[in-house]
Scaffold this motif. Sequence first.
Motif, mmCIF file in Angstrom:
data_model
loop_
_atom_site.group_PDB
_atom_site.id
_atom_site.type_symbol
_atom_site.label_atom_id
_atom_site.label_comp_id
_atom_site.label_asym_id
_atom_site.label_seq_id
_atom_site.Cartn_x
_atom_site.Cartn_y
_atom_site.Cartn_z
ATOM 1 N N SER A 209 0.821 -1.207 0.000
ATOM 2 C CA SER A 209 0.000 0.000 0.000
ATOM 3 C C SER A 209 0.858 1.261 0.000
ATOM 4 O O SER A 209 1.985 1.263 0.518
ATOM 5 C CB SER A 209 -0.925 0.010 1.215
ATOM 6 N N PRO A 210 0.347 2.345 -0.585
ATOM 7 C CA PRO A 210 1.060 3.630 -0.523
ATOM 8 C C PRO A 210 1.274 4.039 0.941
ATOM 9 O O PRO A 210 0.367 3.911 1.763
ATOM 10 C CB PRO A 210 0.110 4.594 -1.234
ATOM 11 N N GLY A 211 2.447 4.486 1.255
ATOM 12 C CA GLY A 211 2.752 4.887 2.624
ATOM 13 C C GLY A 211 3.331 3.784 3.480
ATOM 14 O O GLY A 211 3.837 4.045 4.566
ATOM 15 N N ALA A 212 3.256 2.532 3.029
ATOM 16 C CA ALA A 212 3.874 1.432 3.770
ATOM 17 C C ALA A 212 5.389 1.468 3.588
ATOM 18 O O ALA A 212 5.905 2.035 2.622
ATOM 19 C CB ALA A 212 3.321 0.091 3.297
ATOM 20 N N THR A 213 6.097 0.848 4.519
ATOM 21 C CA THR A 213 7.556 0.777 4.462
ATOM 22 C C THR A 213 7.992 -0.672 4.318
ATOM 23 O O THR A 213 7.471 -1.550 5.008
ATOM 24 C CB THR A 213 8.177 1.379 5.737
ATOM 25 N N VAL A 214 8.942 -0.904 3.421
ATOM 26 C CA VAL A 214 9.518 -2.232 3.225
ATOM 27 C C VAL A 214 11.014 -2.143 3.532
ATOM 28 O O VAL A 214 11.703 -1.243 3.037
ATOM 29 C CB VAL A 214 9.313 -2.733 1.785
ATOM 30 N N VAL A 215 11.511 -3.055 4.345
ATOM 31 C CA VAL A 215 12.931 -3.155 4.675
ATOM 32 C C VAL A 215 13.436 -4.493 4.150
ATOM 33 O O VAL A 215 12.863 -5.543 4.461
ATOM 34 C CB VAL A 215 13.152 -3.057 6.193
ATOM 35 N N ALA A 216 14.496 -4.469 3.349
ATOM 36 C CA ALA A 216 15.064 -5.687 2.783
ATOM 37 C C ALA A 216 16.530 -5.770 3.144
ATOM 38 O O ALA A 216 17.307 -4.882 2.795
ATOM 39 C CB ALA A 216 14.893 -5.702 1.262
ATOM 40 N N VAL A 217 16.926 -6.841 3.845
ATOM 41 C CA VAL A 217 18.297 -6.950 4.340
ATOM 42 C C VAL A 217 18.986 -8.250 3.943
ATOM 43 O O VAL A 217 20.151 -8.464 4.263
ATOM 44 C CB VAL A 217 18.348 -6.822 5.879
ATOM 45 N N GLY A 218 18.282 -9.142 3.230
ATOM 46 C CA GLY A 218 18.752 -10.508 3.100
ATOM 47 C C GLY A 218 19.974 -10.740 2.243
ATOM 48 O O GLY A 218 20.640 -11.750 2.411
ATOM 49 N N SER A 219 20.274 -9.837 1.310
ATOM 50 C CA SER A 219 21.334 -10.151 0.348
ATOM 51 C C SER A 219 22.267 -8.968 0.127
ATOM 52 O O SER A 219 21.849 -7.813 0.191
ATOM 53 C CB SER A 219 20.711 -10.547 -0.994
ATOM 54 N N HIS A 220 23.544 -9.302 -0.153
ATOM 55 C CA HIS A 220 24.483 -8.272 -0.617
ATOM 56 C C HIS A 220 25.050 -8.683 -1.970
ATOM 57 O O HIS A 220 26.134 -8.239 -2.357
ATOM 58 C CB HIS A 220 25.611 -8.069 0.408
ATOM 59 N N GLU A 221 24.313 -9.496 -2.696
ATOM 60 C CA GLU A 221 24.774 -9.965 -4.003
ATOM 61 C C GLU A 221 24.041 -9.229 -5.125
ATOM 62 O O GLU A 221 22.818 -9.057 -5.059
ATOM 63 C CB GLU A 221 24.539 -11.467 -4.143
ATOM 64 N N PRO A 222 24.747 -8.801 -6.151
ATOM 65 C CA PRO A 222 24.135 -7.996 -7.222
ATOM 66 C C PRO A 222 23.031 -8.695 -7.996
ATOM 67 O O PRO A 222 22.214 -8.028 -8.630
ATOM 68 C CB PRO A 222 25.320 -7.670 -8.143
ATOM 69 N N THR A 223 22.982 -10.029 -7.954
ATOM 70 C CA THR A 223 21.970 -10.753 -8.726
ATOM 71 C C THR A 223 20.866 -11.357 -7.865
ATOM 72 O O THR A 223 19.976 -12.030 -8.385
ATOM 73 C CB THR A 223 22.628 -11.881 -9.548
ATOM 74 N N ALA A 224 20.916 -11.146 -6.559
ATOM 75 C CA ALA A 224 19.903 -11.690 -5.650
ATOM 76 C C ALA A 224 19.041 -10.561 -5.110
ATOM 77 O O ALA A 224 19.526 -9.458 -4.854
ATOM 78 C CB ALA A 224 20.560 -12.451 -4.503
ATOM 79 N N ARG A 225 17.748 -10.844 -4.925
ATOM 80 C CA ARG A 225 16.862 -9.804 -4.394
ATOM 81 C C ARG A 225 15.683 -10.432 -3.656
ATOM 82 O O ARG A 225 15.335 -11.592 -3.887
ATOM 83 C CB ARG A 225 16.356 -8.908 -5.517
ATOM 84 N N GLU A 226 15.072 -9.646 -2.780
ATOM 85 C CA GLU A 226 13.881 -10.058 -2.047
ATOM 86 C C GLU A 226 12.649 -9.284 -2.502
ATOM 87 O O GLU A 226 11.519 -9.676 -2.195
ATOM 88 C CB GLU A 226 14.084 -9.843 -0.543
ATOM 89 N N THR A 227 12.843 -8.179 -3.183
ATOM 90 C CA THR A 227 11.730 -7.345 -3.655
ATOM 91 C C THR A 227 11.756 -7.287 -5.175
ATOM 92 O O THR A 227 12.811 -7.423 -5.799
ATOM 93 C CB THR A 227 11.825 -5.927 -3.078
ATOM 94 N N ASP A 228 10.590 -7.052 -5.776
ATOM 95 C CA ASP A 228 10.520 -7.067 -7.238
ATOM 96 C C ASP A 228 10.670 -5.665 -7.830
ATOM 97 O O ASP A 228 10.664 -4.648 -7.121
ATOM 98 C CB ASP A 228 9.238 -7.745 -7.725
ATOM 99 N N THR A 229 10.788 -5.631 -9.148
ATOM 100 C CA THR A 229 10.985 -4.365 -9.855
ATOM 101 C C THR A 229 9.790 -3.443 -9.681
ATOM 102 O O THR A 229 9.953 -2.219 -9.542
ATOM 103 C CB THR A 229 11.247 -4.646 -11.345
ATOM 104 N N ALA A 230 8.578 -4.006 -9.656
ATOM 105 C CA ALA A 230 7.379 -3.186 -9.504
ATOM 106 C C ALA A 230 7.434 -2.371 -8.216
ATOM 107 O O ALA A 230 7.090 -1.176 -8.209
ATOM 108 C CB ALA A 230 6.132 -4.070 -9.527
ATOM 109 N N LEU A 231 7.854 -2.991 -7.118
ATOM 110 C CA LEU A 231 7.937 -2.263 -5.853
ATOM 111 C C LEU A 231 9.002 -1.180 -5.911
ATOM 112 O O LEU A 231 8.788 -0.051 -5.459
ATOM 113 C CB LEU A 231 8.230 -3.220 -4.697
#
Length: 311
Positions: A209-231
């Motif tokens: 939702s607009p105004g929500a906060t997402v924190v992503a800490v799981g990876s430090h690798e350039p090809t790994a992610r926890e969140t998608d491009t849309a977000l």
Amino acid sequence: MTTPLFLDAATMARLMGPAAVTDVLADVLRAGLDPDAGPPRTAVPVPAGELLLMPAAFGSFAGVKVAGVAPGNPVRGLPRITGSYLLLDGADLRPLALLDGAALTELRTPAVSALAVRSLTPADRPLRLVLFGAGPQAYGHLEAVLAVREVAEAVVVAREPVGGRALAGYARTLGVLARTGKPDEVAEADLVVCCTTAREALFDGTLVSPGATVVAVGSHEPTARETDTALVVRSAVYVEARSAALREAGDLLVPVSEGAIGPDHIAGDLADLVAGRAEPPAGRPRLFKSVGMAWEDLAVATALYRAARSS
């Protein structure tokens, strides 16, 4: 030469809790530390996984963390993250203390997130939290979030149901209404915290939702992610330091490689948030992406050393 102090995990937890560690990080940023000025992390592949070398110097101290990332360890009943931290006198580089490196990481990473949460989330009401993961960082992040915000409900989303139920049960012992849930429950969240080993997005970013906060800490690798491009495209993005994020943060580098965003999509860094220079915009999600930096380890190790010497 004086024998260096040894600080094990239990001693470190006794000396400083999540709120105090969060304040330590804020204080060093206010004191003028520039997160972009530190040397990059050195990563060396080894048969068991990866060795990380993270040196830093600031004020009267210097230090280096040697960390191991061993993906095969959990199935052996061993921690995925290992290592040690050597704290040095900044003037002559004499060893002052040796700290449990994994325990240090488990203290400082949630505190970094809590510092961002303190700047990016409202303080006038309890937050609905969705927490991805059930490992040590998930436990640490639950405690760190509770140190800076009241939580109305915590929903745990975990790959292993047993681990998810255990974390939800632990949250209830802390007085939090908690249960396990599914990824699409991010739609009802005020705060989403991702601390997993995932290499692909954990949820549909259009649901946040607009105004929500997402924190992503799981990876430090350039090809790994926890969140998608849309977000990422929808969000005001904040990082520890622009240089580190654009070097290591797959959550941002994958959208950059796709042409969805450019480097200037980053709205601010942690120092901006602490100083109040980056006001989060209304009507957009806020994304804080952390990769872990050596200055954070040094700041927390220094504070633990001082606390141990004075206790």
